[in-house]
Design a protein around this motif. Structure first.
Motif, PDB file in Angstrom:
ATOM      1  N   LEU A 398       0.823  -1.219   0.000  1.00 34.54           N
ATOM      2  CA  LEU A 398       0.000   0.000   0.000  1.00 34.54           C
ATOM      3  C   LEU A 398       0.849   1.258   0.000  1.00 34.54           C
ATOM      4  O   LEU A 398       0.527   2.239  -0.694  1.00 34.54           O
ATOM      5  N   TYR A 399       1.941   1.263   0.755  1.00 35.83           N
ATOM      6  CA  TYR A 399       2.766   2.470   0.772  1.00 35.83           C
ATOM      7  C   TYR A 399       3.465   2.665  -0.568  1.00 35.83           C
ATOM      8  O   TYR A 399       3.728   3.791  -0.989  1.00 35.83           O
ATOM      9  N   ASN A 400       3.738   1.548  -1.274  1.00 35.32           N
ATOM     10  CA  ASN A 400       4.316   1.655  -2.619  1.00 35.32           C
ATOM     11  C   ASN A 400       3.318   2.263  -3.592  1.00 35.32           C
ATOM     12  O   ASN A 400       3.683   3.081  -4.447  1.00 35.32           O
ATOM     13  N   GLN A 401       2.058   1.876  -3.470  1.00 36.70           N
ATOM     14  CA  GLN A 401       1.036   2.459  -4.333  1.00 36.70           C
ATOM     15  C   GLN A 401       0.892   3.953  -4.080  1.00 36.70           C
ATOM     16  O   GLN A 401       0.748   4.745  -5.011  1.00 36.70           O
ATOM     17  N   GLU A 402       0.929   4.347  -2.812  1.00 41.01           N
ATOM     18  CA  GLU A 402       0.852   5.766  -2.483  1.00 41.01           C
ATOM     19  C   GLU A 402       2.035   6.528  -3.073  1.00 41.01           C
ATOM     20  O   GLU A 402       1.880   7.629  -3.617  1.00 41.01           O
ATOM     21  N   MET A 403       3.215   5.934  -3.001  1.00 41.86           N
ATOM     22  CA  MET A 403       4.407   6.563  -3.557  1.00 41.86           C
ATOM     23  C   MET A 403       4.277   6.724  -5.077  1.00 41.86           C
ATOM     24  O   MET A 403       4.621   7.780  -5.640  1.00 41.86           O
ATOM     25  N   ILE A 404       3.762   5.702  -5.739  1.00 39.43           N
ATOM     26  CA  ILE A 404       3.575   5.782  -7.182  1.00 39.43           C
ATOM     27  C   ILE A 404       2.541   6.836  -7.546  1.00 39.43           C
ATOM     28  O   ILE A 404       2.699   7.578  -8.528  1.00 39.43           O
ATOM     29  N   ASP A 405       1.487   6.943  -6.753  1.00 38.85           N
ATOM     30  CA  ASP A 405       0.477   7.974  -7.007  1.00 38.85           C
ATOM     31  C   ASP A 405       1.080   9.375  -6.927  1.00 38.85           C
ATOM     32  O   ASP A 405       0.757  10.257  -7.733  1.00 38.85           O
ATOM     33  N   ILE A 406       1.958   9.572  -5.962  1.00 37.27           N
ATOM     34  CA  ILE A 406       2.632  10.875  -5.846  1.00 37.27           C
ATOM     35  C   ILE A 406       3.542  11.095  -7.048  1.00 37.27           C
ATOM     36  O   ILE A 406       3.544  12.166  -7.664  1.00 37.27           O
ATOM     37  N   ALA A 407       4.286  10.066  -7.419  1.00 34.13           N
ATOM     38  CA  ALA A 407       5.241  10.191  -8.522  1.00 34.13           C
ATOM     39  C   ALA A 407       4.555  10.498  -9.852  1.00 34.13           C
ATOM     40  O   ALA A 407       5.099  11.227 -10.688  1.00 34.13           O
ATOM     41  N   ARG A 408       3.349   9.977 -10.042  1.00 35.34           N
ATOM     42  CA  ARG A 408       2.663  10.199 -11.318  1.00 35.34           C
ATOM     43  C   ARG A 408       1.718  11.389 -11.269  1.00 35.34           C
ATOM     44  O   ARG A 408       1.004  11.659 -12.238  1.00 35.34           O
ATOM     45  N   GLY A 409       1.703  12.104 -10.138  1.00 33.37           N
ATOM     46  CA  GLY A 409       0.905  13.304 -10.025  1.00 33.37           C
ATOM     47  C   GLY A 409      -0.541  13.077  -9.665  1.00 33.37           C
ATOM     48  O   GLY A 409      -1.368  13.992  -9.775  1.00 33.37           O
ATOM     49  N   ALA A 410      -0.875  11.879  -9.207  1.00 40.28           N
ATOM     50  CA  ALA A 410      -2.249  11.569  -8.818  1.00 40.28           C
ATOM     51  C   ALA A 410      -2.500  11.819  -7.338  1.00 40.28           C
ATOM     52  O   ALA A 410      -3.615  11.625  -6.850  1.00 40.28           O
ATOM     53  N   ALA A 411      -1.485  12.218  -6.599  1.00 43.33           N
ATOM     54  CA  ALA A 411      -1.604  12.555  -5.175  1.00 43.33           C
ATOM     55  C   ALA A 411      -0.628  13.682  -4.882  1.00 43.33           C
ATOM     56  O   ALA A 411       0.354  13.892  -5.602  1.00 43.33           O
ATOM     57  N   ASP A 412      -0.909  14.420  -3.835  1.00 39.48           N
ATOM     58  CA  ASP A 412      -0.082  15.576  -3.475  1.00 39.48           C
ATOM     59  C   ASP A 412       1.272  15.142  -2.932  1.00 39.48           C
ATOM     60  O   ASP A 412       1.414  14.062  -2.350  1.00 39.48           O
ATOM     61  N   GLY A 413       2.269  16.011  -3.107  1.00 40.42           N
ATOM     62  CA  GLY A 413       3.590  15.785  -2.535  1.00 40.42           C
ATOM     63  C   GLY A 413       4.641  15.545  -3.592  1.00 40.42           C
ATOM     64  O   GLY A 413       4.394  15.611  -4.793  1.00 40.42           O
ATOM     65  N   ASP A 414       5.855  15.254  -3.116  1.00 37.96           N
ATOM     66  CA  ASP A 414       6.958  14.880  -3.984  1.00 37.96           C
ATOM     67  C   ASP A 414       7.802  13.855  -3.245  1.00 37.96           C
ATOM     68  O   ASP A 414       7.471  13.454  -2.133  1.00 37.96           O
ATOM     69  N   LYS A 415       8.879  13.410  -3.873  1.00 38.00           N
ATOM     70  CA  LYS A 415       9.684  12.354  -3.261  1.00 38.00           C
ATOM     71  C   LYS A 415      10.234  12.780  -1.910  1.00 38.00           C
ATOM     72  O   LYS A 415      10.176  12.015  -0.939  1.00 38.00           O
ATOM     73  N   GLU A 416      10.750  13.993  -1.824  1.00 41.42           N
ATOM     74  CA  GLU A 416      11.359  14.464  -0.580  1.00 41.42           C
ATOM     75  C   GLU A 416      10.334  14.528   0.546  1.00 41.42           C
ATOM     76  O   GLU A 416      10.600  14.105   1.683  1.00 41.42           O
TER      77      GLU A 416
END
Length: 435
Positions: A398-416
């Motif tokens: 689940l945390y990987n999916q959240e990270m991918i959502d952020i990376a593809r712009g489907a969720a707020d935030g960035d890698k940092e």
């Protein structure tokens, strides 16, 4: 000549009883009066693809030796989730693959001990992976190396014939694939979820075999120079650059095998268990088995690739089973006589086994194999206690999916910001768990 080191594999004394401990006295109903092993077994399996073929053949061969044991296979598509729920009852088969969500201290609650680490360690690899306080609760069905499976023809069309030695080289290779072929450079398998966690099988390529022990004693593991930062950064950067499928929510695991075989997909991070499945799929869609290759994670130490090896699913016996002796006979036969590990292209689960043909691409490389060091006494569950308290599912996805959502712009935030959040949650949980 290339190095092929095997690091950290225990060689201990073996005293192997047919059913272990007190099984015969507690479960006399599994033997006839003349001592013949008998009983009806329900065997849970995640291998929905071979349950009606390969496993039925195994059953027939097993019954030549144990004619009074009848086996019913129960194939479960959503194995991890469904079986984890069933553990809340006593009805979870007689023999089953131990779900990843079961922590070491929970093993005695659900499973029958099979022998001690010392007793089983001379014959079998990976016995410490499902052990607690010196007792083994599961024996691996096969062994895996970790890295990525890829379509050789596609990579060669992109001009890459040598394995990338760093994350930067790996991303450069994916860029070349995007520019020079029609293939999807990297496929996440986001939709099915569980394949996302496969990349964590490479934990330790940077810092060594005690990576999980060390991680349990640090506050900010998502920091440059640490394995989890290396691995998650690579996935994040691949997704952020658009080197994956257009819509990860629509991925399909079974179809991805065919697409890798045809070359519509170039690369996936999976354990080496996946090679034969991809080869079979390639053959089924009219492509060549030889198109499927396997290379180590793109990271080197002093010019050497570190490759972590470990057990696949471990077979255990339901502690509530009424047929434990028959269940143990099936486990022993499966691991020693079925030929499953070899036929699946896996590492032998017995000590001293050679590299399988599926890892032939490793032969010209300078490689050091290693296993994870088991946690010290008193810290058997420290690592899992921390990530469960932090609600960072390092045994899931689940945390990987959240990270991918952020990376593809489907969720707020960035890698940092996301890594900072993970570090904070980890630090808070560690303080709570470790005091």
């Amino acid at each position: 000549m290339a190095k092929k080191h095997i690091v950290g594999i225990a060689t201990l004394a073996l005293v192997l009883a047919a059913c272990g401990g007190d099984d015969s006295s507690e479960n006399s109903d599994t033997s006839s009066g003349d001592g013949t092993i008998s009983g009806d077994l329900t065997v849970l399996t995640h291998r929905t693809d071979i349950v009606d073929t390969v496993l039925e053949d195994y059953k027939s061969r097993f019954q030549e030796k144990y004619p009074d044991v009848d086996i019913t296979f129960e194939a479960i598509t959503e194995y991890e989730g469904d079986v984890s729920i069933r553990l809340n009852t006593e009805e979870y088969g007689d023999v089953l693959m131990i779900p990843a969500a079961v922590t070491r201290d929970q093993l005695p609650e659900y499973f029958e001990p099979l022998g001690t680490v010392e007793e089983l360690g001379e014959k079998y690899r990976f016995v410490q992976e499902q052990s607690y306080q010196g007792d083994v609760y599961g024996i691996s069905i096969t062994g895996n190396a970790n890295g990525y499976v890829f379509n050789k023809r596609v990579w060669e069309e992109a001009g890459i014939t040598e394995p990338p030695a760093s994350p930067e080289e790996f991303i450069d290779a994916l860029r070349a694939i995007e520019e020079n072929t029609d293939a999807i450079p990297y496929y996440t398998n986001y939709g099915d979820g569980w394949p996302l966690g496969q990349i964590r099988g490479n934990m330790g390529v940077l810092t060594g075999s005690e990576v999980e022990i060390d991680m349990a004693h640090m506050d900010e593991p998502w920091t440059e120079g640490q394995d989890i930062h290396l691995i998650d950064s690579l996935v994040y950067d691949i997704v952020a650059e658009g080197l994956t499928e257009d819509d990860p929510t629509t991925t399909n695991w079974e179809e991805s095998k065919n697409l890798l075989g045809t070359g519509e997909i170039a690369t996936m991070f999976l354990g080496s268990w996946a090679v034969t499945q991809m080869q079979d799929a390639a053959e089924n869609v009219g492509a060549s088995r030889d198109d499927i290759g396997y290379w180590p994670f793109p990271s080197q130490t002093d010019g050497t690739f570190r490759v972590r090896i470990g057990g696949d699913y471990k077979m255990g016996i339901n502690k509530h089973s009424e047929h434990k002796e028959a269940a143990r006979a099936w486990i022993d036969w499966y691991t020693e006589e079925s030929g499953y590990a070899t036929s699946e292209g896996g590492l032998s689960v017995t000590v001293g086994g050679e590299l399988p043909d599926t890892l032939q691409d490793f032969e010209p490389l300078d490689i050091e194999f290693f296993e994870l060091t088991p946690p010290p006494e008193g810290e058997e569950t420290l690592y899992s206690d921390i990530f469960k308290t932090a609600e960072i599912d390092l045994d899931g996805w689940l945390y990987n999916q959240e990270m991918i959502d952020i990376a593809r712009g489907a969720a707020d935030g960035d890698k940092e910001s996301y890594f900072s959040e993970l570090n904070q949650r980890w630090s808070d949980a560690r303080a709570q768990v470790a005091g």
